[in-house]
Design an enzyme around this catalytic site. Sequence first.
Site, short mmCIF file in Angstrom:
data_model
loop_
_atom_site.label_atom_id
_atom_site.label_comp_id
_atom_site.label_asym_id
_atom_site.label_seq_id
_atom_site.Cartn_x
_atom_site.Cartn_y
_atom_site.Cartn_z
N TYR A 16 35.68 36.09 54.09
CA TYR A 16 36.13 36.26 52.71
C TYR A 16 36.05 37.74 52.35
CZ TYR A 16 36.29 36.36 47.68
OH TYR A 16 36.65 36.68 46.40
N GLU A 23 42.28 39.27 46.48
CA GLU A 23 41.40 38.47 47.34
C GLU A 23 42.12 38.04 48.61
OE1 GLU A 23 38.75 35.17 45.55
OE2 GLU A 23 40.46 34.11 46.39
#
Length: 378
Positions: A101, A189
């Site tokens: 992530y 993101e």
Amino acid sequence: MKLHEYQSKQIFARYEIPIPRGRVAATATQAKEIAEELGGRVVIKSQVLVGGRGKAGGIRLANNPQEAEELATKILGMELKGLPVRKVLVDEAADIKNEIYLGVTNDRAARKPVMMASSAGGVDIEEVARVSPEKIFRVHIDPLLGLRDYQTRDLAAGIDLPRDHWRDFGKICRGLWQAYLENDATLAEINPLVITGDQELLAVDGKMLIDDNGLFRHADLAEMRDLDAEAPAEIEARKFGLTYIKLDGDIGCMVNGAGLAMATMDIVKFFGGEPANFLDIGGGASADKVAAALRLILADKNVKAVLFNIFGGITRGDEVARGILVALQEVKTNVPMIIRLVGTNAPEGRALLADANLITATTLAEAAQKAVAATKEG
Ligand code: GDP
Ligand code: MN
């Protein structure tokens, strides 16, 4: 404003973040053609503005163009969390060894942007944040200095990224930061950022939120807005310059000014009611704006009463009253309306409303109590 995955990844690519080859399709035939072009296995990805598409069945691997067409047919006919799928992204399938992530957002408490990374990337980052927050590493970015190289090394070390990848990882971090900064994003993101079988880093998923207040200087981004994928109420509100946020209660609130709107909601709750929305019609609202706002409120089927709290300064009471009357002509409704109108031209406004079978009040407390009572009766 939310961007679709394919839009976010196109932006990332401009900042030298590696993304899979692929294109977006609106029909199954197009999806098949893209799969033929790409050759080999592809992934068919629903383009809807919600997270967790994988778990909801909106992301599927296809072994050949034929399968790509079949899966695209299925996915294009789906609704994901209430939103119809109108487009799919057809990407070359990645050979995934690890899912990382990587994201950057604003940390309001720290008054700085923060970049976050985790080795536990993939579909459940919210769960990771909740259950094992120690697996998420953060560096705050000084807005004047920007992201420093030592910070990307800190992140790489924090998530135990093998040394071989540090150079590429640093480049991706800098690209993501630049993409966030230059596009006035509130979130950029990559989840997952994967390590492939060929030991390459690749941004498989992408998400960007753009600050609406910065859109005036990004005409290219403003054009990306997908009206089909947004809630109709939000589109309508934006068109009329209203700030509207739907909530779960049953008392619709129409107020001029954000602070007054919050105070109104507090008072409603104080008297045992639940607001159905936050709505700020702004200063100096004209009749058509008021009418649009009332249509929005009444479109919410939960609404059992509408409370108007208008404090006339620049906003004129007679204009507001006219807006209410216009809207009531269009939308026939039995929903009780409780009106507290004070300030500029309030008597004129009240006179206009006198015949319209509306409940009036002089203080906010009285108005809120009447609204709560109206919901209990209905
Ligand atoms: P999300 O569920 O909306 O976050 O969509 P993602 O694009 O992140 O996909 C969800 C999951 O599907 C990823 O975490 C991967 O595990 C898997 N996935 C997505 N693309 C590929 C791909 O190209 N190959 C493989 N093997 N899995 C993929
Ligand atoms: Mn994802």
